[in-house]
Scaffold this active site. Sequence first.
Site, PDB file in Angstrom:
ATOM      1  NE  ARG A  37     -12.946  -3.951 129.032  1.00  0.00           N
ATOM      2  CZ  ARG A  37     -13.538  -3.846 127.845  1.00  0.00           C
ATOM      3  NH1 ARG A  37     -13.999  -2.676 127.435  1.00  0.00           N
ATOM      4  NH2 ARG A  37     -13.657  -4.899 127.066  1.00  0.00           N
ATOM      5  NE  ARG A  48     -12.663 -14.289 130.090  1.00  0.00           N
ATOM      6  CZ  ARG A  48     -12.833 -13.308 129.221  1.00  0.00           C
ATOM      7  NH1 ARG A  48     -11.880 -12.411 129.060  1.00  0.00           N
ATOM      8  NH2 ARG A  48     -13.941 -13.218 128.518  1.00  0.00           N
ATOM      9  CE  LYS A  54     -10.330 -11.513 123.252  1.00  0.00           C
ATOM     10  NZ  LYS A  54     -10.153 -10.060 123.491  1.00  0.00           N
ATOM     11  NE  ARG A  63     -20.954  -0.139 125.566  1.00  0.00           N
ATOM     12  CZ  ARG A  63     -20.585  -1.412 125.676  1.00  0.00           C
ATOM     13  NH1 ARG A  63     -21.419  -2.313 126.117  1.00  0.00           N
ATOM     14  NH2 ARG A  63     -19.361  -1.791 125.333  1.00  0.00           N
ATOM     15  NE  ARG A  93     -16.897  -0.213 121.605  1.00  0.00           N
ATOM     16  CZ  ARG A  93     -16.803  -1.494 121.946  1.00  0.00           C
ATOM     17  NH1 ARG A  93     -16.742  -2.434 121.007  1.00  0.00           N
ATOM     18  NH2 ARG A  93     -16.784  -1.848 123.219  1.00  0.00           N
TER      19      ARG A  93
END
Length: 217
Positions: free
Chosen positions: A171, A88, A13, A160, A127
Amino acid sequence: MRLVLVGPPGAGKGTQAEFVAAHLSVPKISTGDIFRSNVTQGTPLGIEAKRYMDAGELVPDEVTINMVRDRLAEPDATEGFLLDGFPRTTPQAAALDKLLADLGTALDLVLELVVDDDEVIRRLSGRRTCRGCGKIWHVEFDATTRPGICDRCGAELFQRDDDKPETIATRLREYSEKTAPLVDYYGAQGKLVGIDATGPVEDVTTRAIDALRSYGG
């Protein structure tokens, strides 16, 4: 043109918001930027929001909506804007509709970046962040020459907590419960356009801009 961009975490996004906003010559507006600006400037709303944030609590919708109202009333947003990260939830979407009606306008379109959960997990869990310079690499899409070592500064790379598969799954569940219903909300208004968000970034941008052109954007 007045747009909202929605999609799950890892859909791209932020990246697409930059490109689409630049194409339309409208400001990209994110709640994160609005919060930081208000807190930094010490506005009454910023002070109130910081009180909740410092306590580890969610900023109430009323405070967020008022911040968005102030931002949309600024001169650069009078001819259009792209909202990234807001609304949201469906209550926030209804509040946004009312806010815009009060300003004498309405949303033109809602772009949904469509990507399945497996792809999101693949993107985010790969990542790796450098402990030295902070650069983010990816084990598949942007790998370093030496595994686990940053090509830029030679420091160690780490994953992370936000990028661990179990965190990503949480999430995605939260998105499904709270944000995904926006798809039905805006679909019922006839304002929703789905964009395939898989593949190279530039291909996704092309699809988004082609969709906007179909709607006069």
